[in-house]
Write an enzyme that holds these catalytic residues in place. Structure first.
Site, short mmCIF file in Angstrom:
data_model
loop_
_atom_site.label_atom_id
_atom_site.label_comp_id
_atom_site.label_asym_id
_atom_site.label_seq_id
_atom_site.Cartn_x
_atom_site.Cartn_y
_atom_site.Cartn_z
N SER A 165 0.56 -1.26 0.14
CA SER A 165 -0.69 -0.03 -0.59
C SER A 165 0.97 1.14 -0.08
O SER A 165 1.89 1.44 -1.27
CB SER A 165 -1.03 -0.18 1.37
OG SER A 165 -2.30 0.94 0.80
N HIS A 221 -7.30 -6.07 -0.24
CA HIS A 221 -6.15 -4.97 -0.04
C HIS A 221 -5.14 -5.68 1.04
O HIS A 221 -3.74 -6.20 0.48
CB HIS A 221 -6.49 -3.57 0.40
CG HIS A 221 -5.52 -3.01 0.27
ND1 HIS A 221 -5.09 -2.55 -1.17
CD2 HIS A 221 -4.45 -1.98 1.55
CE1 HIS A 221 -3.93 -1.44 -0.56
NE2 HIS A 221 -4.09 -1.26 0.50
#
Length: 280
Positions: A110, A262
């Site tokens: 991320s 994610h």
């Protein structure tokens, strides 16, 4: 042999980098001195905790280091550090140099993926390859009104109230595909950042200092080989970002995991490890 997660042993250490007390965990493989060293960089609102399921696979064959970025985890919540991605990248570069790390492969998740790209841009000679997992890319700088608002008196109180209303469990349920993974351990691990009284001060500085992500023109100048890993169901950094990123980077390949959100390291650590092995 893969080390069991519960038996994972690390040496928690501290080092001063850019006048910040940086916490990191070092996993030395006794018989693999000439192999690459993996350097793990976590994402926003996270810490070294986020790699706990991937690390047992990696350190069965390699040495690895995982650090907490300024403002997060056990690293100092400095109110003097410049919380820009460029400066985060510089801090990681200085960290590599101070530890005299060689043959480094950066794993960034991320926001950590964007910082990994900053390191590859700033000091390509220090980075052998990058593994970018749901990497933040193409975000613009915060709007001017938001930055200006951060200087309003008592803004910390308002931000604290906003964070208090955020339920960590509910947020985690939106970033994983497999909802059964959201257990007490995961909730506790991702709740940690909110416990430090200076955490919000750092987040305000991050809002003020964070520039936009690297542009397409800047990305196209990066020559470091990159493996991009994306969850098809990623709602935080959608898969189309990965598809654009693989086009902009000169030497990159993209793998998309079905039924994955994610938090790829939580959902598919073993597959991720195998793809990393194939790539390096």
């Amino acid at each position: 042999m893969v080390i069991n997660e519960k038996d994972l042993y690390s040496q928690g250490l501290r080092i001063n980098v850019q006048n910040v007390d940086v916490y990191y965990e070092k996993y030395d493989h006794p018989y693999q001195k000439n192999k690459p060293t993996f350097l793990m960089i976590h994402g926003f609102l996270s810490s070294t905790f986020s790699f706990r399921k991937l690390l047992p696979f990696l350190i069965s064959e390699y040495s690895a280091i995982s650090l907490d970025l300024p403002g997060f985890g056990k690293t100092e919540k400095s109110t003097k550090f410049i919380y820009s991605y460029q400066n985060y990248g510089k801090l990681v570069v200085d960290f590599i140099k101070q530890l005299k790390l060689k043959n480094v492969i950066i794993v960034g998740h991320s926001m950590g993926g964007q910082i990994a790209l900053q390191v590859a841009k700033q000091a390509p000679e220090l980075v052998k390859k990058c593994i970018l997992i749901g990497a933040s890319s193409y975000l613009k700088r915060a709007k001017r009104v938001a930055v200006y608002s951060s200087y309003i008196p008592f803004v910390t109180w308002f931000m604290k109230r906003w964070f208090e209303k955020k339920d960590v469990k509910e947020n985690l349920l939106t970033v994983v595909h497999n909802k059964n993974l959201v257990d007490d351990e995961l909730i506790q691990g991702y709740s940690k950042p909110f416990e430090d009284k200076h955490f919000l001060d750092c987040m305000i500085r991050l809002l003020r200092h964070r520039e936009g992500d690297l542009s397409s023109e800047e990305l196209q100048k990066i020559n470091t080989p990159c493996l991009l890993i994306w969850g098809k169901e990623d709602k935080v950094v959608p898969v189309n970002i990965g598809q654009k990123l693989v086009h902009d980077l000169q030497h990159a390949e993209l793998k998309i995991y079905e039924k994955t959100g994610h938090l790829v390291c939580e959902e598919k650590p073993e597959r991720l490890y195998k793809d990393i092995l194939s790539f390096i």
